[in-house]
Scaffold this motif. Structure first.
Motif, PDB file in Angstrom:
ATOM      1  N   THR A 187       0.833  -1.197   0.000  1.00 23.66           N
ATOM      2  CA  THR A 187       0.000   0.000   0.000  1.00 23.66           C
ATOM      3  C   THR A 187       0.868   1.248   0.000  1.00 23.66           C
ATOM      4  O   THR A 187       1.996   1.253   0.514  1.00 23.66           O
ATOM      5  CB  THR A 187      -0.936   0.041   1.222  1.00 23.66           C
ATOM      6  OG1 THR A 187      -0.137   0.035   2.420  1.00 23.66           O
ATOM      7  CG2 THR A 187      -1.870  -1.159   1.247  1.00 23.66           C
ATOM      8  N   GLY A 188       0.315   2.335  -0.575  1.00 25.25           N
ATOM      9  CA  GLY A 188       1.021   3.605  -0.579  1.00 25.25           C
ATOM     10  C   GLY A 188       1.010   4.260   0.790  1.00 25.25           C
ATOM     11  O   GLY A 188       0.238   3.889   1.691  1.00 25.25           O
ATOM     12  N   ALA A 189       1.836   5.287   0.939  1.00 22.41           N
ATOM     13  CA  ALA A 189       2.035   5.928   2.238  1.00 22.41           C
ATOM     14  C   ALA A 189       0.764   6.550   2.794  1.00 22.41           C
ATOM     15  O   ALA A 189       0.591   6.641   4.015  1.00 22.41           O
ATOM     16  CB  ALA A 189       3.125   6.989   2.121  1.00 22.41           C
ATOM     17  N   LYS A 190      -0.157   7.011   1.938  1.00 20.00           N
ATOM     18  CA  LYS A 190      -1.371   7.680   2.406  1.00 20.00           C
ATOM     19  C   LYS A 190      -2.591   6.759   2.465  1.00 20.00           C
ATOM     20  O   LYS A 190      -3.700   7.216   2.753  1.00 20.00           O
ATOM     21  CB  LYS A 190      -1.683   8.878   1.503  1.00 20.00           C
ATOM     22  CG  LYS A 190      -0.669  10.014   1.620  1.00 20.00           C
ATOM     23  CD  LYS A 190      -1.124  11.236   0.849  1.00 20.00           C
ATOM     24  CE  LYS A 190      -0.161  12.401   1.038  1.00 20.00           C
ATOM     25  NZ  LYS A 190      -0.609  13.603   0.293  1.00 20.00           N
ATOM     26  N   VAL A 191      -2.407   5.487   2.195  1.00 18.55           N
ATOM     27  CA  VAL A 191      -3.535   4.537   2.204  1.00 18.55           C
ATOM     28  C   VAL A 191      -3.838   4.100   3.626  1.00 18.55           C
ATOM     29  O   VAL A 191      -2.936   3.705   4.377  1.00 18.55           O
ATOM     30  CB  VAL A 191      -3.226   3.303   1.326  1.00 18.55           C
ATOM     31  CG1 VAL A 191      -4.334   2.260   1.456  1.00 18.55           C
ATOM     32  CG2 VAL A 191      -3.058   3.721  -0.121  1.00 18.55           C
ATOM     33  N   THR A 192      -5.103   4.201   4.012  1.00 23.07           N
ATOM     34  CA  THR A 192      -5.535   3.767   5.337  1.00 23.07           C
ATOM     35  C   THR A 192      -6.693   2.776   5.207  1.00 23.07           C
ATOM     36  O   THR A 192      -7.358   2.696   4.184  1.00 23.07           O
ATOM     37  CB  THR A 192      -5.989   4.972   6.194  1.00 23.07           C
ATOM     38  OG1 THR A 192      -7.073   5.639   5.531  1.00 23.07           O
ATOM     39  CG2 THR A 192      -4.837   5.948   6.400  1.00 23.07           C
ATOM     40  N   ASN A 193      -6.927   2.032   6.258  1.00 28.90           N
ATOM     41  CA  ASN A 193      -8.061   1.111   6.362  1.00 28.90           C
ATOM     42  C   ASN A 193      -8.035  -0.006   5.312  1.00 28.90           C
ATOM     43  O   ASN A 193      -9.075  -0.574   4.974  1.00 28.90           O
ATOM     44  CB  ASN A 193      -9.403   1.868   6.262  1.00 28.90           C
ATOM     45  CG  ASN A 193      -9.563   2.892   7.363  1.00 28.90           C
ATOM     46  OD1 ASN A 193      -9.213   2.634   8.521  1.00 28.90           O
ATOM     47  ND2 ASN A 193     -10.073   4.056   7.018  1.00 28.90           N
ATOM     48  N   ILE A 194      -6.873  -0.319   4.804  1.00 23.10           N
ATOM     49  CA  ILE A 194      -6.687  -1.457   3.903  1.00 23.10           C
ATOM     50  C   ILE A 194      -5.633  -2.361   4.528  1.00 23.10           C
ATOM     51  O   ILE A 194      -4.537  -1.912   4.879  1.00 23.10           O
ATOM     52  CB  ILE A 194      -6.236  -1.007   2.502  1.00 23.10           C
ATOM     53  CG1 ILE A 194      -7.324  -0.154   1.829  1.00 23.10           C
ATOM     54  CG2 ILE A 194      -5.884  -2.210   1.625  1.00 23.10           C
ATOM     55  CD1 ILE A 194      -8.617  -0.888   1.541  1.00 23.10           C
ATOM     56  N   GLU A 195      -5.966  -3.653   4.661  1.00 17.53           N
ATOM     57  CA  GLU A 195      -5.090  -4.591   5.361  1.00 17.53           C
ATOM     58  C   GLU A 195      -4.233  -5.389   4.390  1.00 17.53           C
ATOM     59  O   GLU A 195      -4.747  -5.962   3.420  1.00 17.53           O
ATOM     60  CB  GLU A 195      -5.922  -5.566   6.201  1.00 17.53           C
ATOM     61  CG  GLU A 195      -6.692  -4.937   7.339  1.00 17.53           C
ATOM     62  CD  GLU A 195      -7.421  -5.971   8.163  1.00 17.53           C
ATOM     63  OE1 GLU A 195      -6.912  -7.117   8.256  1.00 17.53           O
ATOM     64  OE2 GLU A 195      -8.492  -5.662   8.699  1.00 17.53           O
ATOM     65  N   LEU A 196      -2.945  -5.427   4.674  1.00 16.52           N
ATOM     66  CA  LEU A 196      -2.058  -6.300   3.923  1.00 16.52           C
ATOM     67  C   LEU A 196      -2.482  -7.757   4.136  1.00 16.52           C
ATOM     68  O   LEU A 196      -2.857  -8.145   5.242  1.00 16.52           O
ATOM     69  CB  LEU A 196      -0.612  -6.113   4.372  1.00 16.52           C
ATOM     70  CG  LEU A 196       0.063  -4.781   4.023  1.00 16.52           C
ATOM     71  CD1 LEU A 196       1.434  -4.699   4.679  1.00 16.52           C
ATOM     72  CD2 LEU A 196       0.197  -4.619   2.517  1.00 16.52           C
ATOM     73  N   GLY A 197      -2.454  -8.538   3.073  1.00 17.93           N
ATOM     74  CA  GLY A 197      -2.796  -9.952   3.178  1.00 17.93           C
ATOM     75  C   GLY A 197      -4.276 -10.246   3.139  1.00 17.93           C
ATOM     76  O   GLY A 197      -4.671 -11.418   3.197  1.00 17.93           O
TER      77      GLY A 197
END
Length: 352
Positions: A81-91
């Protein structure tokens, strides 16, 4: 990463190996788990839509960039994810909403990016798509959490699912719950429509298709009746199966024959919604429309809110998956050929 790209209209896709794309501050990189194979991909590969009377709408005139990675029904796992991306989970697995507009016009800001009049950034059409082992998504708002849903089940909801769901919402709700829905086409789009119509409490569904091999799949999906479109009396058969009067037709084919027959079948106050893009041209006696109080409306995919509502409906009603054939990514050309020659039943999904 490995992608299958269209370099020349009318030619097979080519395998391309490249570096993973750089991820911008608002972007998300997904490892593709499933990419549905859609009839729109065939139109793009062919390079034009048939407008009838010898006319065509070319993909080049629409501004499609080549080489292009096809595939707009995408589900995958977030790997960066990019530096400003929130509320998205890796995996975590997400469905990608591909019908992206300019993001700033009145339609886009109202949540109808699929109706954007000034620009289009649809994935697999104007942006690189999902016939690949990785895909870059421009913004987190285009990701829909699918939890533990199988990505091969989820992917087709991004197009065939939301296309039919949005189209059925264009019928009067009371009529929808009371009358018979006639569906032209028993392919992946038509079978998806049957499943969703059942979940939306449509009481009777008639599927019309010339290929009798699709009969069992249509009936298993929940259709009340299957009618072969090759029969000389098919119009009378359709009307009889609908209880004598046809008020709702969902045309998942969109040929001259299906639209003309459908409009002629409609009872007073009936409506035909067309989503199919087979191509052709129709002549409509103009007095017949107001005298018959008939409706004829096109419907193109659906909004992101409709896609989210559809995923919620699938979970709530536990809608069964339509017949699905999984194929390896390297079989992309074979999958398109199967779709072109009509041998595919249900949906084909590429799995890297």
């Amino acid at each position: 990463m490995i992608s299958y790209k269209l370099f020349e209209y009318g030619k097979p896709l080519q395998r391309v190996e490249s570096d993973l794309p750089e991820v911008g501050e608002n972007e998300i990189l997904l490892r593709v788990k499933a990419a549905g194979v859609c009839h729109s991909d065939l139109h793009i590969r062919h390079g034009a839509y048939d407008l009838g009377n010898g006319r065509q709408l070319s993909m080049a005139d629409r501004g499609l960039p080549l080489p292009l990675t096809l595939g707009h029904e995408i589900a995958g796992t977030v790997v960066q994810t990019g530096a400003k991306v929130t509320n998205i989970e890796l995996g975590r697995n997400y469905l990608v909403y591909p019908w992206q507009g300019c993001g700033t016009c009145a339609m886009c800001t109202a949540g109808h990016e699929n109706l954007c009049p000034t620009a289009n950034r649809s994935m697999g059409v104007y942006q690189q798509g999902g016939y690949s082992d990785h895909v870059l998504v421009t913004d987190a708002r285009y990701l829909i959490d699918i939890g533990d849903m199988d990505p091969t089940e989820a992917a087709p909801y991004a197009c065939s699912g939301v296309t039919t769901y949005s189209a059925m919402r264009k019928f009067d709700a009371d009529i929808f719950r009371r009358e018979t829905l006639v569906i032209y086409g028993g392919g992946g789009l038509g079978l998806m429509a049957v499943r969703i119509a059942k979940a939306l409490d449509c009481p009777r569904i008639v599927v019309v298709d010339p290929d009798v091999r699709k009969r069992d799949a249509a009936l298993d999906a929940g259709a009340s009746t299957f009618i072969s479109a090759n029969g000389q009396s098919s119009a009378e058969d359709i009307r009889a199966a609908a209880g004598g009067r046809v008020y709702m037709i969902l045309d998942c084919v969109g040929s001259s024959e299906t639209v003309e027959q459908g409009l002629s079948l409609l009872a007073k106050g009936g409506k035909l919604v067309q989503v199919g893009l087979f191509g052709g041209h129709v002549d409509v006696p103009t007095p017949s429309m107001p005298l018959g109080v008939k409706g004829y409306q096109g419907s193109y995919v659906g909004s992101i809110d409709e896609t989210k509502a559809l995923i919620a409906l699938v979970r709530d009603k536990q809608i069964p998956q339509i017949p699905t054939t999984t194929r390896k990514l390297e079989e992309a050309n074979e999958a398109l050929e199967n779709l072109a020659n009509g041998s595919a039943v249900g949906r084909q999904v590429l799995v890297p």
